[in-house]
Design a protein around this motif. Structure first.
Motif, PDB file in Angstrom:
ATOM      1  N   LEU A 176      39.743  31.848  -4.936  1.00  0.00           N
ATOM      2  CA  LEU A 176      40.661  31.488  -6.020  1.00  0.00           C
ATOM      3  C   LEU A 176      41.958  32.283  -5.927  1.00  0.00           C
ATOM      4  CD1 LEU A 176      38.125  31.262  -9.005  1.00  0.00           C
ATOM      5  CD2 LEU A 176      39.171  29.382  -7.719  1.00  0.00           C
ATOM      6  N   ARG A 177      41.838  33.559  -5.541  1.00  0.00           N
ATOM      7  CA  ARG A 177      43.042  34.378  -5.410  1.00  0.00           C
ATOM      8  C   ARG A 177      43.925  33.869  -4.272  1.00  0.00           C
ATOM      9  NH1 ARG A 177      47.131  35.937  -5.530  1.00  0.00           N
ATOM     10  NH2 ARG A 177      48.023  38.021  -5.794  1.00  0.00           N
ATOM     11  N   ALA A 178      43.315  33.457  -3.170  1.00  0.00           N
ATOM     12  CA  ALA A 178      44.086  32.926  -2.054  1.00  0.00           C
ATOM     13  C   ALA A 178      44.759  31.615  -2.433  1.00  0.00           C
ATOM     14  CB  ALA A 178      43.180  32.732  -0.837  1.00  0.00           C
ATOM     15  N   GLN A 179      44.084  30.795  -3.215  1.00  0.00           N
ATOM     16  CA  GLN A 179      44.680  29.533  -3.653  1.00  0.00           C
ATOM     17  C   GLN A 179      45.854  29.774  -4.606  1.00  0.00           C
ATOM     18  OE1 GLN A 179      41.255  27.491  -5.240  1.00  0.00           O
ATOM     19  NE2 GLN A 179      40.700  26.596  -3.250  1.00  0.00           N
ATOM     20  N   ALA A 180      45.705  30.808  -5.449  1.00  0.00           N
ATOM     21  CA  ALA A 180      46.809  31.147  -6.352  1.00  0.00           C
ATOM     22  C   ALA A 180      48.028  31.632  -5.558  1.00  0.00           C
ATOM     23  CB  ALA A 180      46.365  32.220  -7.346  1.00  0.00           C
ATOM     24  N   ALA A 181      47.782  32.434  -4.503  1.00  0.00           N
ATOM     25  CA  ALA A 181      48.882  32.889  -3.655  1.00  0.00           C
ATOM     26  C   ALA A 181      49.546  31.710  -2.946  1.00  0.00           C
ATOM     27  CB  ALA A 181      48.360  33.896  -2.630  1.00  0.00           C
ATOM     28  N   LEU A 182      48.745  30.715  -2.543  1.00  0.00           N
ATOM     29  CA  LEU A 182      49.308  29.522  -1.908  1.00  0.00           C
ATOM     30  C   LEU A 182      50.189  28.747  -2.883  1.00  0.00           C
ATOM     31  CD1 LEU A 182      49.545  27.481   0.371  1.00  0.00           C
ATOM     32  CD2 LEU A 182      47.365  26.475  -0.378  1.00  0.00           C
ATOM     33  N   ALA A 183      49.722  28.621  -4.140  1.00  0.00           N
ATOM     34  CA  ALA A 183      50.523  27.918  -5.149  1.00  0.00           C
ATOM     35  C   ALA A 183      51.856  28.631  -5.379  1.00  0.00           C
ATOM     36  CB  ALA A 183      49.735  27.802  -6.448  1.00  0.00           C
ATOM     37  N   ALA A 188      57.768  28.903  -4.476  1.00  0.00           N
ATOM     38  CA  ALA A 188      58.937  29.586  -3.926  1.00  0.00           C
ATOM     39  C   ALA A 188      59.616  28.725  -2.865  1.00  0.00           C
ATOM     40  CB  ALA A 188      58.533  30.932  -3.331  1.00  0.00           C
ATOM     41  N   GLU A 189      58.809  27.988  -2.099  1.00  0.00           N
ATOM     42  CA  GLU A 189      59.362  27.102  -1.080  1.00  0.00           C
ATOM     43  C   GLU A 189      60.224  26.006  -1.708  1.00  0.00           C
ATOM     44  OE1 GLU A 189      57.657  24.642   2.792  1.00  0.00           O
ATOM     45  OE2 GLU A 189      56.358  24.978   1.061  1.00  0.00           O
ATOM     46  N   VAL A 190      59.703  25.417  -2.786  1.00  0.00           N
ATOM     47  CA  VAL A 190      60.461  24.373  -3.477  1.00  0.00           C
ATOM     48  C   VAL A 190      61.763  24.935  -4.045  1.00  0.00           C
ATOM     49  CG1 VAL A 190      60.444  22.811  -5.455  1.00  0.00           C
ATOM     50  CG2 VAL A 190      58.419  23.002  -4.009  1.00  0.00           C
ATOM     51  N   GLU A 191      61.691  26.109  -4.665  1.00  0.00           N
ATOM     52  CA  GLU A 191      62.882  26.701  -5.277  1.00  0.00           C
ATOM     53  C   GLU A 191      63.950  27.016  -4.231  1.00  0.00           C
ATOM     54  OE1 GLU A 191      64.162  30.559  -8.024  1.00  0.00           O
ATOM     55  OE2 GLU A 191      62.143  30.395  -7.194  1.00  0.00           O
ATOM     56  N   THR A 192      63.549  27.657  -3.131  1.00  0.00           N
ATOM     57  CA  THR A 192      64.534  28.016  -2.114  1.00  0.00           C
ATOM     58  C   THR A 192      65.116  26.776  -1.427  1.00  0.00           C
ATOM     59  OG1 THR A 192      62.743  28.295  -0.491  1.00  0.00           O
ATOM     60  CG2 THR A 192      63.496  30.259  -1.668  1.00  0.00           C
ATOM     61  N   PHE A 193      64.300  25.728  -1.298  1.00  0.00           N
ATOM     62  CA  PHE A 193      64.812  24.495  -0.706  1.00  0.00           C
ATOM     63  C   PHE A 193      65.885  23.885  -1.611  1.00  0.00           C
ATOM     64  CE2 PHE A 193      64.248  19.806  -0.026  1.00  0.00           C
ATOM     65  CZ  PHE A 193      64.881  19.770   1.205  1.00  0.00           C
ATOM     66  N   SER A 194      65.673  23.906  -2.904  1.00  0.00           N
ATOM     67  CA  SER A 194      66.671  23.376  -3.837  1.00  0.00           C
ATOM     68  C   SER A 194      67.954  24.194  -3.777  1.00  0.00           C
ATOM     69  CB  SER A 194      66.111  23.371  -5.263  1.00  0.00           C
ATOM     70  OG  SER A 194      64.954  22.545  -5.356  1.00  0.00           O
ATOM     71  N   LEU A 195      67.827  25.511  -3.687  1.00  0.00           N
ATOM     72  CA  LEU A 195      69.009  26.370  -3.589  1.00  0.00           C
ATOM     73  C   LEU A 195      69.760  26.120  -2.283  1.00  0.00           C
ATOM     74  CD1 LEU A 195      67.555  29.728  -4.969  1.00  0.00           C
ATOM     75  CD2 LEU A 195      69.071  28.124  -6.145  1.00  0.00           C
ATOM     76  N   MET A 196      69.023  25.841  -1.216  1.00  0.00           N
ATOM     77  CA  MET A 196      69.677  25.551   0.056  1.00  0.00           C
ATOM     78  C   MET A 196      70.468  24.243  -0.034  1.00  0.00           C
ATOM     79  SD  MET A 196      68.015  25.101   3.873  1.00  0.00           S
ATOM     80  CE  MET A 196      67.267  23.516   3.468  1.00  0.00           C
ATOM     81  N   LEU A 197      69.889  23.233  -0.689  1.00  0.00           N
ATOM     82  CA  LEU A 197      70.600  21.963  -0.843  1.00  0.00           C
ATOM     83  C   LEU A 197      71.874  22.154  -1.660  1.00  0.00           C
ATOM     84  CD1 LEU A 197      67.704  19.400  -1.494  1.00  0.00           C
ATOM     85  CD2 LEU A 197      68.935  19.855   0.637  1.00  0.00           C
ATOM     86  N   ALA A 198      71.794  22.977  -2.722  1.00  0.00           N
ATOM     87  CA  ALA A 198      72.984  23.239  -3.536  1.00  0.00           C
ATOM     88  C   ALA A 198      74.056  23.961  -2.719  1.00  0.00           C
ATOM     89  CB  ALA A 198      72.598  24.058  -4.767  1.00  0.00           C
ATOM     90  N   ALA A 199      73.645  24.922  -1.893  1.00  0.00           N
ATOM     91  CA  ALA A 199      74.605  25.636  -1.044  1.00  0.00           C
ATOM     92  C   ALA A 199      75.225  24.698  -0.019  1.00  0.00           C
ATOM     93  CB  ALA A 199      73.908  26.804  -0.345  1.00  0.00           C
ATOM     94  N   ARG A 200      74.442  23.768   0.499  1.00  0.00           N
ATOM     95  CA  ARG A 200      74.987  22.775   1.429  1.00  0.00           C
ATOM     96  C   ARG A 200      76.074  21.943   0.759  1.00  0.00           C
ATOM     97  NH1 ARG A 200      69.825  19.806   4.334  1.00  0.00           N
ATOM     98  NH2 ARG A 200      69.209  21.500   5.733  1.00  0.00           N
ATOM     99  N   ARG A 201      75.774  21.487  -0.449  1.00  0.00           N
ATOM    100  CA  ARG A 201      76.758  20.653  -1.153  1.00  0.00           C
ATOM    101  C   ARG A 201      78.029  21.433  -1.433  1.00  0.00           C
ATOM    102  NH1 ARG A 201      71.970  18.585  -3.629  1.00  0.00           N
ATOM    103  NH2 ARG A 201      72.104  20.152  -5.272  1.00  0.00           N
ATOM    104  N   ASN A 202      77.890  22.693  -1.783  1.00  0.00           N
ATOM    105  CA  ASN A 202      79.071  23.508  -2.085  1.00  0.00           C
ATOM    106  C   ASN A 202      79.967  23.642  -0.862  1.00  0.00           C
ATOM    107  OD1 ASN A 202      80.760  25.245  -3.584  1.00  0.00           O
ATOM    108  ND2 ASN A 202      79.701  27.042  -2.776  1.00  0.00           N
ATOM    109  N   LEU A 203      79.377  23.947   0.297  1.00  0.00           N
ATOM    110  CA  LEU A 203      80.182  24.074   1.514  1.00  0.00           C
ATOM    111  C   LEU A 203      80.747  22.722   1.928  1.00  0.00           C
ATOM    112  CD1 LEU A 203      81.250  25.832   3.797  1.00  0.00           C
ATOM    113  CD2 LEU A 203      79.104  25.419   5.031  1.00  0.00           C
ATOM    114  N   ALA A 204      79.958  21.658   1.762  1.00  0.00           N
ATOM    115  CA  ALA A 204      80.423  20.318   2.145  1.00  0.00           C
ATOM    116  C   ALA A 204      81.652  19.907   1.345  1.00  0.00           C
ATOM    117  CB  ALA A 204      79.303  19.302   1.963  1.00  0.00           C
ATOM    118  N   VAL A 205      81.665  20.242   0.051  1.00  0.00           N
ATOM    119  CA  VAL A 205      82.827  19.907  -0.783  1.00  0.00           C
ATOM    120  C   VAL A 205      84.067  20.649  -0.285  1.00  0.00           C
ATOM    121  CG1 VAL A 205      83.807  20.178  -3.081  1.00  0.00           C
ATOM    122  CG2 VAL A 205      81.498  19.287  -2.828  1.00  0.00           C
TER     123      VAL A 205
END
Length: 405
Positions: A176-183, A188-205
Protein backbone atom coordinates in the motif's frame (compact mmCIF):
# COMPACT_ATOMS: atom_id res chain seq x y z
CA UNK A 1 -13.51 11.52 -14.65
CA UNK A 2 -11.80 9.88 -11.60
CA UNK A 3 -8.57 11.49 -10.53
CA UNK A 4 -6.55 8.30 -10.98
CA UNK A 5 -7.82 7.84 -14.54
CA UNK A 6 -7.13 11.49 -15.41
CA UNK A 7 -3.62 11.16 -13.99
CA UNK A 8 -3.05 8.00 -16.01
CA UNK A 9 -4.15 9.71 -19.21
CA UNK A 10 -1.93 12.73 -18.56
CA UNK A 11 0.99 10.45 -17.74
CA UNK A 12 0.44 8.62 -21.00
CA UNK A 13 0.39 11.94 -22.86
CA UNK A 14 3.64 12.89 -21.16
CA UNK A 15 5.23 9.58 -22.09
CA UNK A 16 4.32 10.01 -25.75
CA UNK A 17 5.12 13.73 -25.90
CA UNK A 18 8.88 13.48 -25.64
CA UNK A 19 9.57 11.37 -28.76
CA UNK A 20 7.44 13.71 -30.89
CA UNK A 21 9.24 16.89 -29.96
CA UNK A 22 10.06 19.31 -32.77
CA UNK A 23 13.57 20.38 -33.64
CA UNK A 24 14.91 22.22 -30.56
CA UNK A 25 15.33 25.98 -30.85
CA UNK A 26 18.51 27.67 -29.67
CA UNK A 27 18.54 30.82 -27.59
CA UNK A 28 20.12 32.81 -30.43
CA UNK A 29 17.43 31.67 -32.87
CA UNK A 30 14.69 32.43 -30.35
CA UNK A 31 16.00 35.98 -29.91
CA UNK A 32 16.26 36.54 -33.66
CA UNK A 33 12.72 35.28 -34.26
CA UNK A 34 11.34 37.37 -31.41
CA UNK A 35 12.99 40.53 -32.73
CA UNK A 36 11.64 39.84 -36.21
CA UNK A 37 8.06 39.08 -35.14
CA UNK A 38 7.20 40.99 -31.98
CA UNK A 39 4.52 43.69 -32.44
CA UNK A 40 5.95 45.64 -29.52
CA UNK A 41 9.11 46.35 -31.51
CA UNK A 42 7.12 47.22 -34.62
CA UNK A 43 5.03 49.67 -32.58
CA UNK A 44 8.15 51.27 -31.10
CA UNK A 45 9.69 51.55 -34.58
CA UNK A 46 6.52 53.25 -35.84
CA UNK A 47 6.84 55.80 -33.03
CA UNK A 48 10.38 56.50 -34.20
CA UNK A 49 9.07 57.14 -37.73
CA UNK A 50 6.46 59.50 -36.30
CA UNK A 51 9.11 61.40 -34.34
CA UNK A 52 11.24 61.69 -37.48
CA UNK A 53 8.29 63.20 -39.33
CA UNK A 54 7.61 65.66 -36.50
CA UNK A 55 11.28 66.68 -36.52
CA UNK A 56 11.05 67.47 -40.22
CA UNK A 57 7.84 69.40 -39.70
CA UNK A 58 9.38 71.44 -36.88
CA UNK A 59 11.80 72.96 -39.36
CA UNK A 60 8.99 74.39 -41.49
CA UNK A 61 8.06 78.04 -41.06
CA UNK A 62 4.60 79.59 -41.40
CA UNK A 63 3.09 79.88 -44.88
CA UNK A 64 2.85 83.28 -46.60
CA UNK A 65 -0.65 84.73 -47.08
CA UNK A 66 -2.12 86.42 -50.10
CA UNK A 67 -4.98 88.87 -49.74
CA UNK A 68 -7.22 90.79 -52.11
CA UNK A 69 -9.06 93.90 -50.91
CA UNK A 70 -11.67 95.89 -52.84
CA UNK A 71 -12.56 99.37 -51.45
CA UNK A 72 -14.77 102.36 -52.30
CA UNK A 73 -17.52 100.74 -54.32
CA UNK A 74 -21.32 100.50 -54.22
CA UNK A 75 -21.53 103.61 -52.06
CA UNK A 76 -23.11 107.00 -52.65
CA UNK A 77 -22.11 110.10 -54.56
CA UNK A 78 -18.78 109.69 -56.31
CA UNK A 79 -18.43 106.19 -54.85
CA UNK A 80 -21.55 104.94 -56.60
CA UNK A 81 -20.84 101.98 -58.86
CA UNK A 82 -17.27 100.80 -59.49
CA UNK A 83 -15.65 103.91 -60.94
CA UNK A 84 -13.90 104.88 -57.70
CA UNK A 85 -13.00 101.32 -56.70
CA UNK A 86 -9.54 100.64 -55.27
CA UNK A 87 -8.22 97.09 -55.52
CA UNK A 88 -5.25 95.96 -53.43
CA UNK A 89 -3.41 92.68 -53.95
CA UNK A 90 -0.98 92.03 -51.08
CA UNK A 91 1.34 89.31 -49.83
CA UNK A 92 2.07 88.98 -46.10
CA UNK A 93 4.52 86.83 -44.17
CA UNK A 94 4.69 86.08 -40.47
CA UNK A 95 8.26 86.30 -39.14
CA UNK A 96 9.25 84.19 -36.13
CA UNK A 97 11.66 86.52 -34.38
CA UNK A 98 11.64 84.97 -30.91
CA UNK A 99 13.55 81.82 -31.85
CA UNK A 100 10.42 79.68 -32.03
CA UNK A 101 11.61 77.65 -34.98
CA UNK A 102 14.96 76.71 -33.48
CA UNK A 103 13.19 75.93 -30.19
CA UNK A 104 10.71 73.70 -32.03
CA UNK A 105 13.57 71.94 -33.78
CA UNK A 106 15.33 71.35 -30.48
CA UNK A 107 12.20 69.88 -28.88
CA UNK A 108 11.48 67.66 -31.88
CA UNK A 109 15.08 66.43 -32.06
CA UNK A 110 15.07 65.65 -28.34
CA UNK A 111 11.78 63.79 -28.63
CA UNK A 112 13.20 61.82 -31.53
CA UNK A 113 16.13 60.79 -29.33
CA UNK A 114 13.70 59.66 -26.63
CA UNK A 115 11.66 57.38 -28.88
CA UNK A 116 14.85 55.99 -30.47
CA UNK A 117 16.15 55.07 -27.03
CA UNK A 118 12.72 53.70 -26.11
CA UNK A 119 12.94 51.40 -29.14
CA UNK A 120 16.37 50.24 -28.03
CA UNK A 121 15.11 49.61 -24.50
CA UNK A 122 12.14 47.67 -25.87
CA UNK A 123 14.54 45.50 -27.82
CA UNK A 124 16.74 44.95 -24.76
CA UNK A 125 13.71 44.07 -22.62
CA UNK A 126 12.52 41.63 -25.28
CA UNK A 127 15.90 39.89 -25.29
CA UNK A 128 15.69 39.59 -21.52
CA UNK A 129 12.15 38.21 -21.72
CA UNK A 130 13.22 35.60 -24.27
CA UNK A 131 16.20 34.60 -22.12
CA UNK A 132 13.88 34.13 -19.14
CA UNK A 133 11.26 32.21 -21.13
CA UNK A 134 13.97 30.03 -22.65
CA UNK A 135 15.43 29.23 -19.23
CA UNK A 136 12.01 28.58 -17.72
CA UNK A 137 11.10 26.15 -20.50
CA UNK A 138 14.43 24.36 -20.10
CA UNK A 139 13.81 24.04 -16.36
CA UNK A 140 10.20 22.94 -16.86
CA UNK A 141 11.32 20.30 -19.36
CA UNK A 142 13.95 19.02 -16.93
CA UNK A 143 11.36 18.90 -14.15
CA UNK A 144 8.94 17.01 -16.39
CA UNK A 145 11.64 14.54 -17.41
CA UNK A 146 12.60 14.01 -13.78
CA UNK A 147 8.96 13.49 -12.81
CA UNK A 148 8.49 11.00 -15.66
CA UNK A 149 11.55 9.03 -14.56
CA UNK A 150 10.37 9.10 -10.95
CA UNK A 151 6.95 7.81 -11.99
CA UNK A 152 8.54 4.97 -13.95
CA UNK A 153 10.74 4.14 -10.97
CA UNK A 154 7.77 4.27 -8.60
CA UNK A 155 5.81 1.97 -10.91
CA UNK A 156 8.66 -0.54 -10.93
CA UNK A 157 8.97 -0.32 -7.16
CA UNK A 158 5.23 -0.85 -6.69
CA UNK A 159 5.42 -3.95 -8.87
CA UNK A 160 8.38 -5.26 -6.86
CA UNK A 161 6.52 -4.59 -3.61
CA UNK A 162 3.50 -6.50 -4.90
CA UNK A 163 5.67 -9.47 -5.80
CA UNK A 164 7.34 -9.47 -2.37
CA UNK A 165 4.01 -9.20 -0.58
CA UNK A 166 2.57 -12.08 -2.61
CA UNK A 167 5.70 -14.09 -1.81
CA UNK A 168 5.12 -13.39 1.90
CA UNK A 169 8.36 -11.54 2.46
CA UNK A 170 6.73 -8.15 3.17
CA UNK A 171 3.45 -7.34 4.91
CA UNK A 172 0.56 -5.96 2.78
CA UNK A 173 1.13 -2.51 4.29
CA UNK A 174 4.36 -2.19 2.30
CA UNK A 175 2.49 -2.71 -0.96
CA UNK A 176 0.00 0.00 0.00
CA UNK A 177 2.86 2.37 0.77
CA UNK A 178 4.46 1.68 -2.61
CA UNK A 179 1.15 2.30 -4.36
CA UNK A 180 0.75 5.59 -2.50
CA UNK A 181 4.26 6.63 -3.62
CA UNK A 182 3.30 5.73 -7.20
CA UNK A 183 0.16 7.88 -6.98
CA UNK A 184 2.25 10.82 -5.72
CA UNK A 185 4.79 10.36 -8.50
CA UNK A 186 2.07 10.30 -11.15
CA UNK A 187 0.45 13.42 -9.70
CA UNK A 188 3.82 15.19 -9.83
CA UNK A 189 4.24 13.99 -13.41
CA UNK A 190 0.91 15.50 -14.42
CA UNK A 191 1.70 18.80 -12.68
CA UNK A 192 5.15 19.20 -14.21
CA UNK A 193 3.82 18.28 -17.65
CA UNK A 194 1.21 21.05 -17.40
CA UNK A 195 3.88 23.54 -16.32
CA UNK A 196 6.04 22.50 -19.27
CA UNK A 197 3.15 23.10 -21.69
CA UNK A 198 2.59 26.56 -20.18
CA UNK A 199 6.30 27.38 -20.54
CA UNK A 200 6.18 26.23 -24.16
CA UNK A 201 3.27 28.52 -24.90
CA UNK A 202 5.01 31.46 -23.24
CA UNK A 203 8.16 31.07 -25.34
CA UNK A 204 6.10 30.39 -28.48
CA UNK A 205 4.23 33.68 -28.05
CA UNK A 206 7.50 35.60 -27.70
CA UNK A 207 9.12 34.06 -30.79
CA UNK A 208 5.95 34.16 -32.88
CA UNK A 209 5.64 30.38 -33.21
CA UNK A 210 2.55 28.19 -33.33
CA UNK A 211 4.54 24.99 -32.81
CA UNK A 212 2.85 23.07 -29.94
CA UNK A 213 6.02 20.99 -29.41
CA UNK A 214 8.46 23.88 -29.15
CA UNK A 215 11.52 22.83 -27.16
CA UNK A 216 14.85 24.38 -26.24
CA UNK A 217 18.25 23.21 -27.36
CA UNK A 218 20.92 22.36 -24.86
CA UNK A 219 22.83 25.21 -23.33
CA UNK A 220 21.95 28.34 -21.40
CA UNK A 221 22.79 32.04 -21.68
CA UNK A 222 26.18 32.92 -20.28
CA UNK A 223 26.75 36.05 -18.19
CA UNK A 224 28.48 39.05 -19.62
CA UNK A 225 31.74 39.02 -17.69
CA UNK A 226 32.06 42.64 -16.69
CA UNK A 227 32.81 44.55 -13.55
CA UNK A 228 30.46 46.94 -11.85
CA UNK A 229 31.96 50.00 -13.56
CA UNK A 230 30.61 53.17 -11.93
CA UNK A 231 31.15 55.04 -15.22
CA UNK A 232 28.85 52.72 -17.19
CA UNK A 233 25.66 54.38 -18.45
CA UNK A 234 22.79 51.99 -19.07
CA UNK A 235 19.79 52.35 -21.33
CA UNK A 236 17.46 53.47 -18.54
CA UNK A 237 19.86 56.27 -17.55
CA UNK A 238 20.28 57.36 -21.15
CA UNK A 239 16.53 57.44 -21.64
CA UNK A 240 15.97 59.46 -18.46
CA UNK A 241 18.66 61.93 -19.53
CA UNK A 242 17.04 62.25 -22.97
CA UNK A 243 13.69 62.99 -21.32
CA UNK A 244 15.40 65.65 -19.21
CA UNK A 245 16.74 67.26 -22.38
CA UNK A 246 13.23 67.29 -23.83
CA UNK A 247 11.96 69.09 -20.74
CA UNK A 248 14.78 71.65 -20.98
CA UNK A 249 14.04 72.25 -24.66
CA UNK A 250 10.37 72.81 -23.85
CA UNK A 251 11.37 75.56 -21.41
CA UNK A 252 13.14 77.36 -24.25
CA UNK A 253 10.12 76.82 -26.49
CA UNK A 254 7.77 78.26 -23.86
CA UNK A 255 10.03 81.30 -23.46
CA UNK A 256 10.14 81.87 -27.22
CA UNK A 257 6.36 81.77 -27.35
CA UNK A 258 6.31 84.90 -25.17
CA UNK A 259 7.96 86.92 -27.95
CA UNK A 260 5.30 88.14 -30.42
CA UNK A 261 5.75 87.43 -34.09
CA UNK A 262 5.97 90.23 -36.63
CA UNK A 263 3.90 90.16 -39.81
CA UNK A 264 5.11 92.13 -42.81
CA UNK A 265 3.10 92.70 -45.95
CA UNK A 266 3.48 94.33 -49.32
CA UNK A 267 1.32 94.66 -52.38
CA UNK A 268 -0.04 96.65 -55.29
CA UNK A 269 -3.07 98.97 -55.27
CA UNK A 270 -5.00 99.91 -58.39
CA UNK A 271 -7.26 102.97 -58.62
CA UNK A 272 -10.06 102.47 -61.11
CA UNK A 273 -10.94 106.15 -61.54
CA UNK A 274 -7.60 107.09 -62.98
CA UNK A 275 -6.24 103.69 -63.83
CA UNK A 276 -3.28 104.46 -61.57
CA UNK A 277 -1.34 102.02 -59.38
CA UNK A 278 0.70 102.33 -56.19
CA UNK A 279 2.67 100.06 -53.88
CA UNK A 280 1.51 99.44 -50.33
CA UNK A 281 3.45 98.03 -47.38
CA UNK A 282 2.47 97.11 -43.87
CA UNK A 283 3.81 95.88 -40.54
CA UNK A 284 1.83 94.41 -37.65
CA UNK A 285 3.00 93.43 -34.19
CA UNK A 286 0.86 92.08 -31.29
CA UNK A 287 1.04 94.10 -28.08
CA UNK A 288 2.07 91.64 -25.33
CA UNK A 289 0.26 93.25 -22.42
CA UNK A 290 -1.93 90.31 -21.42
CA UNK A 291 -0.43 87.06 -22.62
CA UNK A 292 3.31 86.64 -22.10
CA UNK A 293 3.00 82.86 -21.61
CA UNK A 294 4.07 83.08 -17.98
CA UNK A 295 1.99 80.05 -17.01
CA UNK A 296 3.43 77.99 -19.83
CA UNK A 297 6.99 78.94 -18.85
CA UNK A 298 6.40 78.09 -15.19
CA UNK A 299 4.87 74.74 -16.11
CA UNK A 300 7.76 73.90 -18.43
CA UNK A 301 10.29 74.76 -15.71
CA UNK A 302 8.46 72.59 -13.20
CA UNK A 303 8.48 69.72 -15.71
CA UNK A 304 12.21 70.23 -16.17
CA UNK A 305 12.78 70.05 -12.42
CA UNK A 306 10.73 66.84 -12.22
CA UNK A 307 12.74 65.35 -15.10
CA UNK A 308 16.02 66.20 -13.36
CA UNK A 309 14.92 64.44 -10.16
CA UNK A 310 13.66 61.51 -12.19
CA UNK A 311 17.02 61.20 -13.92
CA UNK A 312 18.78 61.19 -10.54
CA UNK A 313 16.46 58.45 -9.27
CA UNK A 314 17.00 56.32 -12.36
CA UNK A 315 20.79 56.68 -12.08
CA UNK A 316 20.73 55.55 -8.45
CA UNK A 317 18.46 52.60 -9.20
CA UNK A 318 20.54 51.56 -12.20
CA UNK A 319 23.73 51.49 -10.12
CA UNK A 320 21.94 49.41 -7.51
CA UNK A 321 20.55 46.99 -10.12
CA UNK A 322 23.97 46.46 -11.71
CA UNK A 323 25.62 45.71 -8.39
CA UNK A 324 22.76 43.43 -7.36
CA UNK A 325 22.86 41.57 -10.66
CA UNK A 326 26.58 40.89 -10.24
CA UNK A 327 26.05 39.52 -6.74
CA UNK A 328 23.08 37.36 -7.77
CA UNK A 329 25.04 35.72 -10.57
CA UNK A 330 27.95 34.97 -8.27
CA UNK A 331 25.64 33.58 -5.58
CA UNK A 332 23.69 31.45 -8.07
CA UNK A 333 26.85 29.98 -9.57
CA UNK A 334 28.26 29.21 -6.12
CA UNK A 335 25.03 27.47 -5.10
CA UNK A 336 24.87 25.47 -8.33
CA UNK A 337 28.50 24.36 -8.00
CA UNK A 338 27.79 23.12 -4.48
CA UNK A 339 24.67 21.21 -5.54
CA UNK A 340 26.39 19.60 -8.52
CA UNK A 341 29.32 18.55 -6.35
CA UNK A 342 30.02 15.21 -4.65
CA UNK A 343 26.66 15.24 -2.85
CA UNK A 344 24.74 14.40 -6.03
CA UNK A 345 26.97 11.45 -6.85
CA UNK A 346 26.64 10.21 -3.29
CA UNK A 347 22.84 10.44 -3.45
CA UNK A 348 22.81 8.49 -6.72
CA UNK A 349 25.03 5.82 -5.23
CA UNK A 350 22.80 5.62 -2.15
CA UNK A 351 19.79 4.94 -4.35
CA UNK A 352 21.65 2.21 -6.25
CA UNK A 353 22.75 0.53 -3.04
CA UNK A 354 19.31 0.97 -1.52
CA UNK A 355 17.66 -0.75 -4.50
CA UNK A 356 20.11 -3.63 -4.34
CA UNK A 357 19.67 -3.94 -0.59
CA UNK A 358 15.87 -3.79 -0.81
CA UNK A 359 15.78 -6.54 -3.42
CA UNK A 360 18.10 -8.62 -1.22
CA UNK A 361 15.95 -8.03 1.85
CA UNK A 362 18.56 -6.00 3.76
CA UNK A 363 16.69 -2.67 3.55
CA UNK A 364 13.06 -1.87 4.12
CA UNK A 365 10.78 -0.15 1.61
CA UNK A 366 10.71 3.00 3.73
CA UNK A 367 14.52 3.20 3.70
CA UNK A 368 14.54 2.87 -0.08
CA UNK A 369 11.86 5.54 -0.44
CA UNK A 370 13.89 7.85 1.78
CA UNK A 371 17.04 7.65 -0.34
CA UNK A 372 15.01 7.98 -3.54
CA UNK A 373 13.30 11.08 -2.12
CA UNK A 374 16.67 12.56 -1.18
CA UNK A 375 17.97 12.06 -4.74
CA UNK A 376 14.82 13.58 -6.24
CA UNK A 377 15.14 16.59 -3.94
CA UNK A 378 18.79 17.03 -4.94
CA UNK A 379 17.98 16.88 -8.64
CA UNK A 380 15.09 19.31 -8.27
CA UNK A 381 17.34 21.69 -6.36
CA UNK A 382 19.87 21.57 -9.19
CA UNK A 383 17.17 22.36 -11.76
CA UNK A 384 15.95 25.27 -9.64
CA UNK A 385 19.52 26.50 -9.12
CA UNK A 386 20.14 26.44 -12.87
CA UNK A 387 16.97 28.44 -13.40
CA UNK A 388 18.01 30.94 -10.72
CA UNK A 389 21.39 31.31 -12.41
CA UNK A 390 19.74 31.89 -15.79
CA UNK A 391 17.44 34.52 -14.26
CA UNK A 392 20.41 36.25 -12.64
CA UNK A 393 22.30 36.16 -15.94
CA UNK A 394 19.31 37.68 -17.77
CA UNK A 395 19.18 40.46 -15.18
CA UNK A 396 22.93 41.03 -15.55
CA UNK A 397 22.66 41.17 -19.33
CA UNK A 398 19.81 43.65 -19.00
CA UNK A 399 21.73 45.82 -16.53
CA UNK A 400 24.77 46.03 -18.81
CA UNK A 401 22.95 46.06 -22.14
CA UNK A 402 24.53 48.17 -24.83
CA UNK A 403 23.54 49.30 -28.33
CA UNK A 404 24.89 46.17 -29.98
CA UNK A 405 22.22 44.09 -28.22
Amino acid sequence: MPISLRAALMAAALATAFPALAEPITLETAIERAIASQPRLAAAAARVDAAEARARQANVGPNPQVSLEVEDFAGSGPFRGLDSTQTTLALSQQLEIGGQRSARRSVAASERDVVALALLRERIDLVRDVELAFAELAAATDQATLARDNAAQASSLANTARILVEAGRDPPLRQLRAQAALAEARAAEVETFSLMLAARRNLAVLVGSDDPDLTVAAGSPQPRRTTNDPAFIGIDERLAEAERRVAAARVTLAQSAAVPDVTVSGGLRRFNDGRDTAFVAGLSLPIPIRDRNRGGIEAARADETAAEYQAERVRAEARRDRAQAQMLVEAAETRLAALEGPGLAQAEEAVRLGQVGYNAGRFSLLELLDVQGALTTARRSIIEARLDRARAIAALNRAYAREEN
